[in-house]
Design a protein around this motif. Structure first.
Motif, mmCIF file in Angstrom:
data_model
loop_
_atom_site.group_PDB
_atom_site.id
_atom_site.type_symbol
_atom_site.label_atom_id
_atom_site.label_comp_id
_atom_site.label_asym_id
_atom_site.label_seq_id
_atom_site.Cartn_x
_atom_site.Cartn_y
_atom_site.Cartn_z
ATOM 1 N N ALA A 190 52.515 61.495 147.348
ATOM 2 C CA ALA A 190 53.285 60.280 147.600
ATOM 3 C C ALA A 190 53.774 59.661 146.294
ATOM 4 O O ALA A 190 54.914 59.183 146.206
ATOM 5 N N LEU A 191 52.913 59.664 145.295
ATOM 6 C CA LEU A 191 53.293 59.121 143.989
ATOM 7 C C LEU A 191 54.467 59.899 143.402
ATOM 8 O O LEU A 191 55.437 59.307 142.897
ATOM 9 N N LEU A 192 54.400 61.218 143.474
ATOM 10 C CA LEU A 192 55.457 62.047 142.928
ATOM 11 C C LEU A 192 56.759 61.838 143.692
ATOM 12 O O LEU A 192 57.841 61.732 143.096
ATOM 13 N N PHE A 193 56.656 61.775 145.019
ATOM 14 C CA PHE A 193 57.862 61.536 145.810
ATOM 15 C C PHE A 193 58.488 60.190 145.457
ATOM 16 O O PHE A 193 59.704 60.095 145.228
ATOM 17 N N ASN A 194 57.676 59.135 145.438
ATOM 18 C CA ASN A 194 58.211 57.803 145.153
ATOM 19 C C ASN A 194 58.866 57.749 143.779
ATOM 20 O O ASN A 194 59.931 57.149 143.607
ATOM 21 N N SER A 238 61.781 52.658 156.814
ATOM 22 C CA SER A 238 62.968 52.792 155.968
ATOM 23 C C SER A 238 63.638 54.142 156.174
ATOM 24 O O SER A 238 64.819 54.314 155.834
ATOM 25 N N TRP A 239 62.892 55.093 156.742
ATOM 26 C CA TRP A 239 63.412 56.460 156.863
ATOM 27 C C TRP A 239 64.726 56.511 157.629
ATOM 28 O O TRP A 239 65.692 57.142 157.180
ATOM 29 N N GLU A 240 64.784 55.863 158.793
ATOM 30 C CA GLU A 240 66.002 55.979 159.607
ATOM 31 C C GLU A 240 67.178 55.256 158.968
ATOM 32 O O GLU A 240 68.335 55.641 159.185
ATOM 33 N N THR A 241 66.916 54.218 158.181
ATOM 34 C CA THR A 241 68.007 53.551 157.477
ATOM 35 C C THR A 241 68.728 54.536 156.566
ATOM 36 O O THR A 241 69.955 54.517 156.443
ATOM 37 N N LEU A 242 67.942 55.415 155.943
ATOM 38 C CA LEU A 242 68.519 56.427 155.074
ATOM 39 C C LEU A 242 69.086 57.599 155.881
ATOM 40 O O LEU A 242 70.255 57.961 155.751
ATOM 41 N N ALA A 243 68.251 58.201 156.710
ATOM 42 C CA ALA A 243 68.589 59.478 157.329
ATOM 43 C C ALA A 243 69.790 59.395 158.262
ATOM 44 O O ALA A 243 70.589 60.336 158.345
ATOM 45 N N LEU A 244 69.950 58.278 158.963
ATOM 46 C CA LEU A 244 71.047 58.192 159.919
ATOM 47 C C LEU A 244 72.408 58.145 159.238
ATOM 48 O O LEU A 244 73.423 58.458 159.859
ATOM 49 N N TRP A 284 56.018 57.453 158.073
ATOM 50 C CA TRP A 284 56.423 56.621 156.929
ATOM 51 C C TRP A 284 56.351 55.182 157.411
ATOM 52 O O TRP A 284 57.294 54.644 157.969
ATOM 53 N N GLY A 285 55.211 54.562 157.204
ATOM 54 C CA GLY A 285 54.984 53.232 157.729
ATOM 55 C C GLY A 285 55.704 52.147 156.948
ATOM 56 O O GLY A 285 56.107 52.337 155.800
ATOM 57 N N ARG A 286 55.845 51.010 157.586
ATOM 58 C CA ARG A 286 56.465 49.860 156.941
ATOM 59 C C ARG A 286 55.624 49.427 155.741
ATOM 60 O O ARG A 286 54.419 49.217 155.851
ATOM 61 N N ARG A 287 56.250 49.338 154.580
ATOM 62 C CA ARG A 287 55.589 48.957 153.323
ATOM 63 C C ARG A 287 54.425 49.881 152.981
ATOM 64 O O ARG A 287 53.475 49.489 152.312
ATOM 65 N N SER A 288 54.476 51.112 153.448
ATOM 66 C CA SER A 288 53.385 52.061 153.197
ATOM 67 C C SER A 288 53.702 52.934 151.991
ATOM 68 O O SER A 288 54.792 53.502 151.881
#
Length: 241
Positions: A6-10, A80-86, A188-192
């Motif tokens: 997760a750290l690397l992805f972020n 936040s995932w769907e905000t990006l992916a869509l 991918w949870g909210r603020r997670s």
């Protein structure tokens, strides 16, 4: 190990975001199509990083249900995932979003450049009137609209009242509404900080035809969208198929 991934992805996500935001500034001079071309590169990079580093992929079901005419997508909002992916899954949707996002440095410029419609949620009926006027002008482009009926991210299994913006768009634009269910919040949870491996499901439901009265439309939308989202949450293992 999950924390390290997760750290690397972020880290890479924010670096990539900064890179695209700076390098892509010239696209703002060439209109929404150019902005969306850049956006699709950014989102594609993000989804690739998610799959590579976290093991998180997605699938889309129900595309065959989409009508040929322009529609309004009413999307369940868990992450936040769907905000990006869509932005990549759909064809240049016009996002309806809260005004505060426009104030984010650089990012807000890209939102405006994409044609997004910003709503001042504290302005009540005035905000709705402004939204409708802007939406009626934007509708001439033939692009679809995308709105999150609950107005904010809501954790899986929880529920917030649907906001009047979706009903106002439905009344004035005379377009079908396609509910979009998903289970992104499981992974991918909210603020997670952590992102979990698996496969997010995005499901296009049967369109709600234009012309229903407001009360019937809102009941139909909420029943379909909440029911399908609960179904996806009850069987999250299917997301890993």
């Amino acid at each position: 190990m999950a924390h390290l991934r997760a750290l690397l992805f972020n880290l890479l996500f924010y670096l990539a975001t900064a890179f695209f935001a700076v390098v892509g500034l010239p696209t703002l001079l060439f209109g929404a199509n150019a902005v969306y071309a850049l956006c699709r590169l950014w989102v594609g990079t993000t989804l690739w990083l998610l799959k590579l580093l976290v093991g998180l992929d997605h699938r889309v079901v129900g595309r065959e249900r989409l009508p040929a005419e322009p529609v309004i997508f009413a999307v369940k909002h868990q992450s936040s995932w769907e905000t990006l992916a869509l932005a990549k899954i759909l064809d240049r949707p016009i996002y309806v979003l809260k005004r505060e996002l426009i104030w984010i440095p650089l990012f807000g410029l890209y939102l405006l450049g994409s044609g997004a419609l910003a709503v001042d949620r504290g302005a009540g009926a005035k905000a709705l009137r402004q939204l409708i006027r802007a939406a009626e002008r934007a509708a001439a482009s033939g692009r679809p609209f995308l709105i999150f009926p609950e107005g904010t991210r809501v954790a899986p299994g929880q529920h917030r009242p649907y906001q009047p913006g979706i009903a106002a768009l439905y009344d004035k634009l005379d377009r079908p509404v396609v509910p979009v269910a998903l289970n992104s919040g499981v992974f991918w949870g909210r603020r997670s900080f952590l992102k979990k491996p698996g496969r997010i499901t995005v499901e296009f439901l049967d369109p709600i035809p234009a012309g229903l009265d407001r009360r019937r439309f809102m009941k139909e939308l909420e029943t379909r969208l909440e029911g399908a989202s609960r179904r996806l949450l009850e069987a999250p293992a299917s997301a890993g198929e």
